[in-house]
Write a protein that holds these residues in place. Sequence first.
Motif, PDB file in Angstrom:
ATOM      1  N   GLY A 230      -6.443  24.624  -1.100  1.00 39.83           N
ATOM      2  CA  GLY A 230      -6.031  24.676   0.173  1.00 39.83           C
ATOM      3  C   GLY A 230      -6.881  24.604   1.462  1.00 39.83           C
ATOM      4  O   GLY A 230      -6.892  25.258   2.405  1.00 39.83           O
ATOM      5  N   ILE A 231      -7.975  23.965   1.251  1.00 40.44           N
ATOM      6  CA  ILE A 231      -9.179  23.623   2.216  1.00 40.44           C
ATOM      7  C   ILE A 231      -8.858  22.214   2.815  1.00 40.44           C
ATOM      8  O   ILE A 231      -8.610  21.180   2.169  1.00 40.44           O
ATOM      9  N   ASP A 232      -8.842  22.181   4.316  1.00 39.83           N
ATOM     10  CA  ASP A 232      -8.565  21.135   4.742  1.00 39.83           C
ATOM     11  C   ASP A 232      -9.619  19.969   4.541  1.00 39.83           C
ATOM     12  O   ASP A 232     -10.425  19.892   5.518  1.00 39.83           O
ATOM     13  N   ILE A 233      -9.910  19.186   3.670  1.00 40.15           N
ATOM     14  CA  ILE A 233     -11.069  18.414   3.365  1.00 40.15           C
ATOM     15  C   ILE A 233     -10.812  17.143   4.073  1.00 40.15           C
ATOM     16  O   ILE A 233      -9.866  16.765   4.128  1.00 40.15           O
ATOM     17  N   LEU A 234     -11.998  16.618   4.132  1.00 35.92           N
ATOM     18  CA  LEU A 234     -12.179  15.255   4.976  1.00 35.92           C
ATOM     19  C   LEU A 234     -11.367  14.106   4.106  1.00 35.92           C
ATOM     20  O   LEU A 234     -10.847  13.067   4.982  1.00 35.92           O
ATOM     21  N   GLU A 332       4.080  16.593   6.510  1.00 38.22           N
ATOM     22  CA  GLU A 332       3.022  17.262   6.329  1.00 38.22           C
ATOM     23  C   GLU A 332       2.652  17.646   4.733  1.00 38.22           C
ATOM     24  O   GLU A 332       3.618  17.851   3.840  1.00 38.22           O
ATOM     25  N   ARG A 333       1.267  17.931   4.410  1.00 38.43           N
ATOM     26  CA  ARG A 333       1.076  18.433   3.189  1.00 38.43           C
ATOM     27  C   ARG A 333       1.397  19.972   3.455  1.00 38.43           C
ATOM     28  O   ARG A 333       1.240  20.565   4.441  1.00 38.43           O
ATOM     29  N   PRO A 334       1.741  20.601   2.180  1.00 41.56           N
ATOM     30  CA  PRO A 334       2.222  21.791   2.196  1.00 41.56           C
ATOM     31  C   PRO A 334       0.979  23.021   2.111  1.00 41.56           C
ATOM     32  O   PRO A 334       0.742  23.648   1.312  1.00 41.56           O
ATOM     33  N   LEU A 335       0.095  22.668   3.203  1.00 40.43           N
ATOM     34  CA  LEU A 335      -1.199  23.312   3.345  1.00 40.43           C
ATOM     35  C   LEU A 335      -1.025  24.884   3.227  1.00 40.43           C
ATOM     36  O   LEU A 335      -1.525  25.618   2.659  1.00 40.43           O
ATOM     37  N   GLU A 336      -0.112  25.441   4.138  1.00 43.53           N
ATOM     38  CA  GLU A 336       0.303  26.535   4.387  1.00 43.53           C
ATOM     39  C   GLU A 336       0.734  27.556   3.277  1.00 43.53           C
ATOM     40  O   GLU A 336       0.277  28.256   2.781  1.00 43.53           O
ATOM     41  N   ARG A 369     -15.540  28.778  -2.084  1.00 37.50           N
ATOM     42  CA  ARG A 369     -14.820  28.031  -1.047  1.00 37.50           C
ATOM     43  C   ARG A 369     -15.662  27.628   0.119  1.00 37.50           C
ATOM     44  O   ARG A 369     -15.290  26.784   0.984  1.00 37.50           O
ATOM     45  N   THR A 370     -16.835  28.252   0.230  1.00 36.44           N
ATOM     46  CA  THR A 370     -17.789  27.499   1.154  1.00 36.44           C
ATOM     47  C   THR A 370     -18.230  26.243   0.572  1.00 36.44           C
ATOM     48  O   THR A 370     -18.381  25.256   1.659  1.00 36.44           O
ATOM     49  N   VAL A 371     -18.623  26.167  -0.591  1.00 33.38           N
ATOM     50  CA  VAL A 371     -19.174  24.706  -0.974  1.00 33.38           C
ATOM     51  C   VAL A 371     -18.089  23.749  -1.458  1.00 33.38           C
ATOM     52  O   VAL A 371     -18.490  22.648  -1.397  1.00 33.38           O
ATOM     53  N   TYR A 372     -17.011  24.080  -1.496  1.00 33.41           N
ATOM     54  CA  TYR A 372     -15.932  22.956  -1.960  1.00 33.41           C
ATOM     55  C   TYR A 372     -15.649  22.065  -1.053  1.00 33.41           C
ATOM     56  O   TYR A 372     -15.620  20.780  -1.425  1.00 33.41           O
ATOM     57  N   PRO A 373     -15.753  22.263   0.332  1.00 33.03           N
ATOM     58  CA  PRO A 373     -15.297  21.050   1.383  1.00 33.03           C
ATOM     59  C   PRO A 373     -16.615  20.104   0.939  1.00 33.03           C
ATOM     60  O   PRO A 373     -16.232  18.802   1.045  1.00 33.03           O
ATOM     61  N   TYR A 374     -17.745  20.452   1.045  1.00 37.93           N
ATOM     62  CA  TYR A 374     -18.831  19.427   0.620  1.00 37.93           C
ATOM     63  C   TYR A 374     -18.508  18.738  -0.792  1.00 37.93           C
ATOM     64  O   TYR A 374     -18.483  17.288  -0.713  1.00 37.93           O
ATOM     65  N   VAL A 375     -18.084  19.251  -1.815  1.00 41.97           N
ATOM     66  CA  VAL A 375     -17.977  18.677  -2.987  1.00 41.97           C
ATOM     67  C   VAL A 375     -17.107  17.492  -3.074  1.00 41.97           C
ATOM     68  O   VAL A 375     -16.976  16.383  -3.567  1.00 41.97           O
ATOM     69  N   GLU A 376     -15.875  17.643  -2.077  1.00 38.59           N
ATOM     70  CA  GLU A 376     -14.854  16.663  -1.641  1.00 38.59           C
ATOM     71  C   GLU A 376     -15.259  15.622  -0.591  1.00 38.59           C
ATOM     72  O   GLU A 376     -15.313  14.590  -0.781  1.00 38.59           O
ATOM     73  N   ASN A 377     -15.952  16.259   0.363  1.00 42.42           N
ATOM     74  CA  ASN A 377     -15.942  15.493   1.770  1.00 42.42           C
ATOM     75  C   ASN A 377     -17.316  14.391   1.388  1.00 42.42           C
ATOM     76  O   ASN A 377     -17.155  13.364   2.192  1.00 42.42           O
ATOM     77  N   HIS A 378     -18.119  14.799   0.804  1.00 38.59           N
ATOM     78  CA  HIS A 378     -18.987  13.863   0.525  1.00 38.59           C
ATOM     79  C   HIS A 378     -18.913  12.330   0.012  1.00 38.59           C
ATOM     80  O   HIS A 378     -19.376  11.473   0.286  1.00 38.59           O
ATOM     81  N   ASN A 379     -17.424  12.396  -0.741  1.00 36.92           N
ATOM     82  CA  ASN A 379     -16.945  11.246  -1.423  1.00 36.92           C
ATOM     83  C   ASN A 379     -16.714  10.157  -0.261  1.00 36.92           C
ATOM     84  O   ASN A 379     -16.924   9.212  -0.210  1.00 36.92           O
ATOM     85  N   PHE A 380     -16.108  10.599   1.096  1.00 32.47           N
ATOM     86  CA  PHE A 380     -15.789   9.918   2.121  1.00 32.47           C
ATOM     87  C   PHE A 380     -17.092   9.137   2.513  1.00 32.47           C
ATOM     88  O   PHE A 380     -17.132   7.939   2.746  1.00 32.47           O
ATOM     89  N   TYR A 381     -18.015   9.918   3.000  1.00 30.21           N
ATOM     90  CA  TYR A 381     -19.445   9.518   3.466  1.00 30.21           C
ATOM     91  C   TYR A 381     -19.925   8.531   2.420  1.00 30.21           C
ATOM     92  O   TYR A 381     -20.325   7.280   2.954  1.00 30.21           O
ATOM     93  N   VAL A 382     -19.945   8.528   1.268  1.00 29.78           N
ATOM     94  CA  VAL A 382     -20.703   7.960   0.096  1.00 29.78           C
ATOM     95  C   VAL A 382     -19.823   6.800  -0.431  1.00 29.78           C
ATOM     96  O   VAL A 382     -19.923   5.460   0.101  1.00 29.78           O
ATOM     97  N   GLU A 383     -18.936   7.325  -1.303  1.00 32.01           N
ATOM     98  CA  GLU A 383     -18.226   6.049  -1.955  1.00 32.01           C
ATOM     99  C   GLU A 383     -17.201   5.409  -1.098  1.00 32.01           C
ATOM    100  O   GLU A 383     -16.922   4.019  -1.427  1.00 32.01           O
ATOM    101  N   HIS A 384     -17.082   5.804  -0.042  1.00 33.34           N
ATOM    102  CA  HIS A 384     -15.872   5.193   0.809  1.00 33.34           C
ATOM    103  C   HIS A 384     -16.481   4.615   1.827  1.00 33.34           C
ATOM    104  O   HIS A 384     -16.685   3.127   2.113  1.00 33.34           O
TER     105      HIS A 384
END
Length: 610
Positions: A230-234, A332-336, A369-384
């Motif tokens: 439920g974290i709004d990742i990049l 919308e994604r069911p984020l809430e 929860r603090t580190v989780y966004p990076y675990v996913e967000n780095h993929n956009f900067y790097v692989e994509h």
Amino acid sequence: MSEDAGRTFPSPFSVPSPEGADGWEDLYPYYYTFSEARRDFEEGKFWFFDGMHNPEPVYPFDAIMTENWAVAVNQLTTRVWQIPPSLGIDHRVVNGYLYISPNAITDPELVAQRAEVFSRRAGYYFEHWDEIYAAWIEKATDCVERLQAISFEPLPELEDERVVREHHGVYSTYHLQRRYADLLASLFEMGSYHFEMLNLGYGAYLTFREFCQRAFPGIADRTVARMVAGIDILLFRPDDEVRKLARLAIDLGLTEAVLTQGDPSALLAAMGSLPRGREWLEALEAAKDPWFWYSTGAGYTHTDRAWIDDLRLPLNALRGYAQRLLNGETIERPLEQIVEERERLTAEYRALLGDDDRATFDGLVQLARTVYPYVENHNFYVEHWHHSIFWSKVRELGRVFVAHGFFADEEDIFFLRRTEVHDALYDLCIGWATGTDARGPSYWPDVVRRRRDVYERLRAWTPPPALGRPPEEITEPLTIMLWGITQEVVDEWLGGKEEDAAILNGVAASGGVARGRARVVTTSDGLHDVQPGEILVCRITAPSWAPVFSTIAAAVSDIGGIMAHTAIVSREYGLPAVVGTGFATQRIRTGQLIEVNGDDGVVTLLEEAP
């Protein structure tokens, strides 16, 4: 291990080459193939096929990506952080397919020594996570911008007068070779950034998972993952941009063009002729950079084209979103809902703990929860973003070789190893400088032709799931959580239990049960055929497939564990998912009625294949 403890997978030295593919080893660096000099060591290890990152044979030039992460991830594990129970991950190529073998540390004393180093160094990063992450974004963005600035042009007939009047002292040959060096350096630089914080991110999550397993015996991995979901990742931002474009088309009265023009070129032309179409086109252009630099695969091969190269996937998704909006549906994604479930689960498990354990639990879940966004967000900067631009720059260099007669097509460059490209560049520069025809036009076309034929023969071969000697027990955390290689999977590969032809077992990745018709997708092109309510069956998904998750009923993959993208995206969209089934794409056919039980990790074939 089991009753099959005495059995092994085929030796990597006993695997025959496909017919007509003898000499395939020439396509790869010498250190990527199995060698007699290291036979005792290599034959005694457990190697599994890395279909997650490279489901097809590796192109000669594309091996640069696997080499990149082989250095980057391993140096962080062994030489920077010293992850206590792990060393590096060995790589080898068999008949063009990448096999990997993690090296674990079992000596408790050595693990304890490494833990001291890891605790000190990782602790510094965790304590300063937000500021280091902000600096990481600046570094990664700067790396992408410098990559974008690299350009390749054919060598001129005569140097411009300016180089004389401004006495440059270096000329076109220098710039061409220097830019190729800069291109490779950019990849290796971003490779280092890729893993700078990733191992720590996984480490924080794994520490939380281990605590939960001790405190709540029998807790499912899926439940642990839901406590940090439920974290709004990049990685969802590109899909959000498509949704915005769908809303804008409706607001501007452009829905007829969106719904009736299936071909991207036709849609763009139609928009250009409409009174308010220009406004929509400007919004599309604004969204494309960077959000459409979104690879349709893992980003590790040049064949994974980005949205910006092929607009079919995002524009097909846009058409579906527009239709659903007109039908009065939410897009919308069911984020809430996912956040509410996350908080409910966290509170329920927290209430079962004593005061000391509750404080530890609070700290660990907050860190995860603090580190989780990076675990996913780095993929956009790097692989994509970065890697998609990287491949476009390689093609640009390929066009230089075409202009000078070395290749017939820009894609031919991918049949050369990265070091051979350097050789070909030097050959080109010598010929241009001396006025004598370079050898390349008479040398490389035959090499490319031969290698293309070998590659197609490798592509027709089916790689075994594993080679070598299986371990007594699978314990390495990322092998389990990312690749989905568990003891049960190994037993199944070895034929350790009877198979029910109507049942596929895998990892329960995202809860819920769904029934529907299967849509088997083995390449990104197959996504254009997915219909609402179908169940996606694939080898593995890419983050850029997210728009499809708004229409499907469930997902099934051959590859992956609880932290694979298929699992993560399914949880964020609230869809049942079973991953790591091994053979779903082989056993299931499009149109077949199946049931996906994301609670138990079981896929049931409810009827015979059509």
